[in-house]
Structures are given as C-alpha cells and as structure tokens.
Design a protein around this motif. Structure first.
Motif, PDB file in Angstrom:
ATOM      1  N   TYR A 239       0.839  -1.199   0.000  1.00  0.00           N
ATOM      2  CA  TYR A 239       0.000   0.000   0.000  1.00  0.00           C
ATOM      3  C   TYR A 239       0.877   1.254   0.000  1.00  0.00           C
ATOM      4  N   LEU A 240       1.932   1.241   0.800  1.00  0.00           N
ATOM      5  CA  LEU A 240       2.854   2.375   0.821  1.00  0.00           C
ATOM      6  C   LEU A 240       3.524   2.563  -0.537  1.00  0.00           C
ATOM      7  N   GLU A 241       3.890   1.467  -1.163  1.00  0.00           N
ATOM      8  CA  GLU A 241       4.547   1.551  -2.464  1.00  0.00           C
ATOM      9  C   GLU A 241       3.598   2.064  -3.542  1.00  0.00           C
ATOM     10  N   ILE A 242       2.320   1.729  -3.428  1.00  0.00           N
ATOM     11  CA  ILE A 242       1.340   2.196  -4.402  1.00  0.00           C
ATOM     12  C   ILE A 242       1.110   3.700  -4.275  1.00  0.00           C
ATOM     13  N   VAL A 243       1.043   4.219  -3.056  1.00  0.00           N
ATOM     14  CA  VAL A 243       0.719   5.641  -2.884  1.00  0.00           C
ATOM     15  C   VAL A 243       1.944   6.523  -2.713  1.00  0.00           C
ATOM     16  N   GLY A 244       3.108   5.921  -2.368  1.00  0.00           N
ATOM     17  CA  GLY A 244       4.287   6.742  -2.089  1.00  0.00           C
ATOM     18  C   GLY A 244       5.541   6.351  -2.835  1.00  0.00           C
ATOM     19  N   GLY A 245       5.499   5.258  -3.588  1.00  0.00           N
ATOM     20  CA  GLY A 245       6.666   4.875  -4.363  1.00  0.00           C
ATOM     21  C   GLY A 245       7.824   4.360  -3.533  1.00  0.00           C
ATOM     22  N   SER A 246       7.559   3.898  -2.308  1.00  0.00           N
ATOM     23  CA  SER A 246       8.616   3.392  -1.445  1.00  0.00           C
ATOM     24  C   SER A 246       7.986   2.608  -0.299  1.00  0.00           C
ATOM     25  N   ASN A 247       8.791   1.734   0.305  1.00  0.00           N
ATOM     26  CA  ASN A 247       8.339   1.092   1.540  1.00  0.00           C
ATOM     27  C   ASN A 247       8.677   1.932   2.763  1.00  0.00           C
ATOM     28  N   PHE A 248       9.457   3.001   2.584  1.00  0.00           N
ATOM     29  CA  PHE A 248       9.819   3.941   3.645  1.00  0.00           C
ATOM     30  C   PHE A 248      10.505   3.230   4.828  1.00  0.00           C
ATOM     31  N   GLY A 249      11.191   2.131   4.526  1.00  0.00           N
ATOM     32  CA  GLY A 249      11.876   1.377   5.568  1.00  0.00           C
ATOM     33  C   GLY A 249      10.988   0.413   6.314  1.00  0.00           C
ATOM     34  N   ASN A 250       9.820   0.117   5.772  1.00  0.00           N
ATOM     35  CA  ASN A 250       8.849  -0.735   6.455  1.00  0.00           C
ATOM     36  C   ASN A 250       8.559  -2.007   5.677  1.00  0.00           C
ATOM     37  N   LEU A 251       8.831  -3.147   6.275  1.00  0.00           N
ATOM     38  CA  LEU A 251       8.482  -4.455   5.716  1.00  0.00           C
ATOM     39  C   LEU A 251       7.581  -5.188   6.705  1.00  0.00           C
ATOM     40  N   SER A 252       6.600  -4.483   7.237  1.00  0.00           N
ATOM     41  CA  SER A 252       5.739  -5.060   8.269  1.00  0.00           C
ATOM     42  C   SER A 252       4.310  -4.565   8.106  1.00  0.00           C
ATOM     43  N   ASP A 253       3.415  -5.200   8.880  1.00  0.00           N
ATOM     44  CA  ASP A 253       2.031  -4.745   9.013  1.00  0.00           C
ATOM     45  C   ASP A 253       1.802  -4.092  10.374  1.00  0.00           C
ATOM     46  N   ASN A 254       2.854  -3.629  11.013  1.00  0.00           N
ATOM     47  CA  ASN A 254       2.740  -3.094  12.369  1.00  0.00           C
ATOM     48  C   ASN A 254       1.875  -1.832  12.407  1.00  0.00           C
ATOM     49  N   TYR A 255       1.317  -1.577  13.581  1.00  0.00           N
ATOM     50  CA  TYR A 255       0.465  -0.409  13.767  1.00  0.00           C
ATOM     51  C   TYR A 255       1.295   0.871  13.820  1.00  0.00           C
ATOM     52  N   PRO A 256       0.657   2.026  13.589  1.00  0.00           N
ATOM     53  CA  PRO A 256       1.370   3.297  13.748  1.00  0.00           C
ATOM     54  C   PRO A 256       1.634   3.616  15.210  1.00  0.00           C
ATOM     55  N   ASP A 257       2.706   4.325  15.471  1.00  0.00           N
ATOM     56  CA  ASP A 257       2.955   4.927  16.783  1.00  0.00           C
ATOM     57  C   ASP A 257       2.300   6.309  16.720  1.00  0.00           C
ATOM     58  N   TRP A 258       1.012   6.332  16.967  1.00  0.00           N
ATOM     59  CA  TRP A 258       0.176   7.498  16.680  1.00  0.00           C
ATOM     60  C   TRP A 258       0.699   8.771  17.349  1.00  0.00           C
ATOM     61  N   HIS A 259       0.885   9.799  16.525  1.00  0.00           N
ATOM     62  CA  HIS A 259       1.219  11.161  16.990  1.00  0.00           C
ATOM     63  C   HIS A 259       2.506  11.225  17.813  1.00  0.00           C
ATOM     64  N   SER A 260       3.350  10.234  17.714  1.00  0.00           N
ATOM     65  CA  SER A 260       4.562  10.220  18.526  1.00  0.00           C
ATOM     66  C   SER A 260       5.514  11.327  18.091  1.00  0.00           C
ATOM     67  N   VAL A 261       6.060  12.029  19.060  1.00  0.00           N
ATOM     68  CA  VAL A 261       7.095  13.034  18.788  1.00  0.00           C
ATOM     69  C   VAL A 261       8.452  12.556  19.293  1.00  0.00           C
ATOM     70  N   ALA A 262       8.462  11.425  19.997  1.00  0.00           N
ATOM     71  CA  ALA A 262       9.705  10.930  20.592  1.00  0.00           C
ATOM     72  C   ALA A 262      10.475  10.016  19.658  1.00  0.00           C
ATOM     73  N   CYS A 263       9.769   9.328  18.763  1.00  0.00           N
ATOM     74  CA  CYS A 263      10.443   8.340  17.923  1.00  0.00           C
ATOM     75  C   CYS A 263      11.027   9.000  16.673  1.00  0.00           C
ATOM     76  N   GLN A 264      11.930   8.280  16.042  1.00  0.00           N
ATOM     77  CA  GLN A 264      12.531   8.718  14.787  1.00  0.00           C
ATOM     78  C   GLN A 264      12.054   7.800  13.662  1.00  0.00           C
ATOM     79  N   PRO A 265      11.643   8.345  12.520  1.00  0.00           N
ATOM     80  CA  PRO A 265      11.146   7.500  11.429  1.00  0.00           C
ATOM     81  C   PRO A 265      12.237   6.601  10.872  1.00  0.00           C
ATOM     82  N   ASN A 266      11.801   5.492  10.312  1.00  0.00           N
ATOM     83  CA  ASN A 266      12.748   4.542   9.722  1.00  0.00           C
ATOM     84  C   ASN A 266      13.608   5.183   8.648  1.00  0.00           C
TER      85      ASN A 266
END
Length: 428
Positions: free
Chosen positions: A82-109
């Motif tokens: 789904y990410l590849e269809i709408v964004g042209g990349s997996n963005f470092g994600n090879l999982s079905d994991n849930y979002p860390d909603w609204h997190s400001v502490a974490c760093q994106p993949n």
C-alpha cells in the motif's frame, strides 16, 4: 533458492542502475485524468483470480475493460505494498505493524535506517516524515509469514530486486495532489464513527480503543478485544502512517480525508452527490477484499492453504470479493462523476501473500476508463511503481521516489484514448 544467482545478475535489467528517489519529471504519454478510483483487493496472486469460477464478475470485467498479465506486487506484507502504491517506497517498512500514533519521541525509519519487520517483530511504526533511506527489496523475504516448511516468500518475480535509495521523500501522492490544488480521500469500509485517529482495527463499531469493561451488564464469559472482528485494518490505510496526515487536523492533509463507505461523507454518499475527490483509494473490509478473518464465520474464513493456485482457496471468500468489486464498479458507473471528464477505475491486488518461494508475486491489474480503449491486454513487465507513475502522469504530477527509477514504465496502453468509447457507463 535456485533463481537467486540468476536474479542477482539480472536485478538491474529493467529497474536500472542506482535507484533514484524524491521527485522527478512528470510522466508522459498518459491522458489527463479528472478522477481515479483505485480499488485495492487482498492476498491473491494472478493465477488464483484469473479463471476462477468463483470470481465471475472480476473475470468478465478484466476482459471487458483492460488488464495486465505481467504485473507484479513489489514486496510483502500488505502495508508495504500500500505504501509503495501511494508513495513509491516502503519507507523502511516491511511489516504490518500499527502506527505509533502522533509520537514526537520516535525517529522515522527513513532517518534511523532501521527496517521494520514482522519477523522479528520490531514494534509500532514511527510516523513517516522527512527523508532518508528505505529498505531494499531483495529477491526473497524471510521476514514475512509463510506456511512451514517454507522459509521465504518471493518479492516481485524472483529476478528483479531494488537497492536502497538514500534520499527517499516521506510523502505520498496525497501531498502532491494538495500541492497541485487537487483533492484525495481514503475510503475505508467499516471505519468507526469516531474516525481513523488512533484506530488500528475495528468492526465498524468497536475498536482497539474500546473499553469492553464498560459494556453493561457484563456477559459470561465477558466481552473482550479477542472477540473483535477486524473488518477495518489500518494496514490497508497507508495515509494514516504519515506524520503530516496524523497531525494535520482540519487540513487537506489530515485524517479528516479518511471516511467509511457509509455515512454522510462516505464513499456512497460522495458518489451519489457526484462530489468525489480527484483520487479515491477504496479499501473494502477484510471479509470483502478477499483477505479473510479467522473469527468472522465460514464465508469469511482464511483460505485453508495457499499454494499459489486455486486449490486450497475458500470459494466463499473469493465470491464475496467478486460481489464487492461488482457493487463498487456499478455504483461508480451510476455516479455523475463517472460521466463527466476523463476518469478511470483501477482494481489491483496488493500481493500474493503466503504463497511461498518459488511462486512469484504476480497479481491482477484491471483498468477501465470512460474515454479510452478496452479489451486490451498489457504484457510488459510492470509493478506497483508503474501504477503510481501512471496515475501521477494522468494528474500532471511529478514521479515520486521509486516511481522515478530507470526502467519503471507507464501503463500508457491501458489508459489510451479511443474515439468510439461507449459513454453510457454500462460497458456493453
């Protein structure tokens, strides 16, 4: 793993040298499009759907409209595609994991370079933003679910792989559309009335946020989250993983652009009024998209086994998806938005899912336009990146991330103009 050596020598053949990223030129040779209705189905390979007697409408529709016979999903699992269809990349994600909603502490993949996987489990996904490196698309994936004794699933075709791109932009076609003054919406069947914010799973009423202890009087045994049928799943709602959409309350890039099929601002209401966005991502629930659930009854049960063939499939699940596609297509045809301007319906399957190596990740793609050729078959090698690049070209948008890679073609023949198209919407 017999094809590994061959694949390693050929992976550049169509996808070209070092992978490009960010935004490139506007793809050419696609007619201007006013509306695209993208329906995404689930977890079945090309040979499991084409010729399947339990999918009569889909097979008739593929012949009446246009289809691709050499089209491949990029990776695994669902969310990655789904990410590849709408964004042209997996963005470092090879999982079905849930979002860390609204997190400001974490760093994106993209920034950390750490790849999200299902196996081993890497936890929730930091909201996607910024730029950086995505995950390589290898020939074979051992981090996904497979049925033992298999140990891997095949990415793409087992021949082509895609190296890491180091300046991937954490954006999607939604960002591009808004920047161009156009509109988008993600229609998610059985989204709860409370909306998408913080919701990972839902049956349309109850969600992962429900406090089941407050449902009175208590039953014996008590109601718990384990009884919840996951009809809506955030893994099929890729826009919800992006920081600007999670945090952009009341903006044109926000969770407010995500709606149920039903309700005053849902898919069917919008089609009825003719007020539809330029780009509609349409995700049926997990009983209707052929994904299946293990606790939703016989008609929605998972396939008993997945061999990459029609043997072992749940015929009721396949037929249920067939009826859903027919309902959606015919409702779009009846909308005034279908009859005005140049419009396209696209039906695509996200991946072949648990069909193990050496089975490849080939899926069915169907394209119908209200202005163009029909009964046409595309036989060229294409992927989800080709689909994104094609839609971007139709909207006059730049290619994005891996959609810009050398060797990624546009599906120009499936969207070509015809001067004798039947405009009455019945596709006779």
């Amino acid at each position: 793993m017999k094809t590994a050596a061959k694949g390693l020598t050929l992976f550049m053949s169509l996808l070209g040298g070092a992978a490009l990223a960010a935004e490139g030129p506007v793809p050419a040779n696609i007619p201007r499009l006013d509306h695209v209705f993208l329906i995404i189905m689930e977890n079945h390979g090309y040979d499991q759907i084409v010729g399947n007697p339990n999918a009569p409408f889909i097979n008739t529709y593929a012949k009446r409209a246009n289809s691709a016979t050499n089209y491949f999903a990029v990776g695994h699992p669902s969310l990655t595609n789904y990410l590849e269809i709408v964004g042209g990349s997996n963005f470092g994600n090879l999982s079905d994991n849930y979002p860390d909603w609204h997190s400001v502490a974490c760093q994106p993949n993209l920034k950390t370079g750490v790849v999200q996987t299902d196996n081993p489990a890497t936890g929730v996904i930091c909201p996607i933003h910024g730029s950086g490196a995505d995950a390589a698309v290898t020939l074979f994936d051992a981090t996904n679910e497979v049925e033992p004794p298999a140990t891997s699933v095949t990415n793409i075709d087992g021949i082509h792989s895609i190296p890491v791109a180091k300046n991937i932009s954490g954006k999607t076609i939604a960002d591009q559309l808004v920047a161009a003054g156009r509109t988008w919406k993600s229609y998610q069947e059985n989204l709860p009335l409370s909306g998408a914010d913080g919701v990972n799973v839902s049956d349309g009423v109850y969600t992962n946020k429900t406090d089941f202890t407050q449902i009175k009087p208590a039953l014996t045994p008590p109601l718990t989250s384990s009884s919840l049928v996951y009809l809506y799943a955030v893994k099929h709602n890729p826009f919800a993983y992006f920081k600007n959409i999670q945090d952009g309350a009341n903006s044109k890039l926000s969770l407010a652009q995500i709606a149920d099929f039903d309700g005053p601002h849902g898919l069917y209401a919008d089609l009825g009024s003719g007020e539809v966005p330029s780009f509609s991502l349409i995700a049926p629930n997990q009983c209707n998209d052929q994904h299946g659930r293990g606790n939703a009854g016989a008609f929605c049960n998972y396939d008993p086994s997945d061999k990459g063939t029609q043997d072992g499939l749940n015929p009721a699940l396949i037929y249920r998806g067939d009826v859903e596609v027919e309902r959606l297509v015919k409702t779009i045809h009846k909308s005034t938005s279908w009859r005005e301007g140049r419009n396209a319906i696209v039906v695509v399957w996200d991946e072949n899912d648990y069909s193990a190596t050496p089975n490849v990740n080939k899926v069915l793609l169907i394209v119908e336009t209200n202005y163009g050729v029909r009964h046409h078959t595309n036989t060229a090698f294409n992927t989800h990146f080709s689909l994104l690049k094609t839609i971007e070209g139709g909207f006059g948008l730049p290619c994005l991330n891996h959609a810009c890679d050398p060797g990624v073609l546009v599906l120009s023949d499936l969207f070509a103009v015809s001067h004798d198209w039947d405009h009455d919407g019945d596709n006779d």
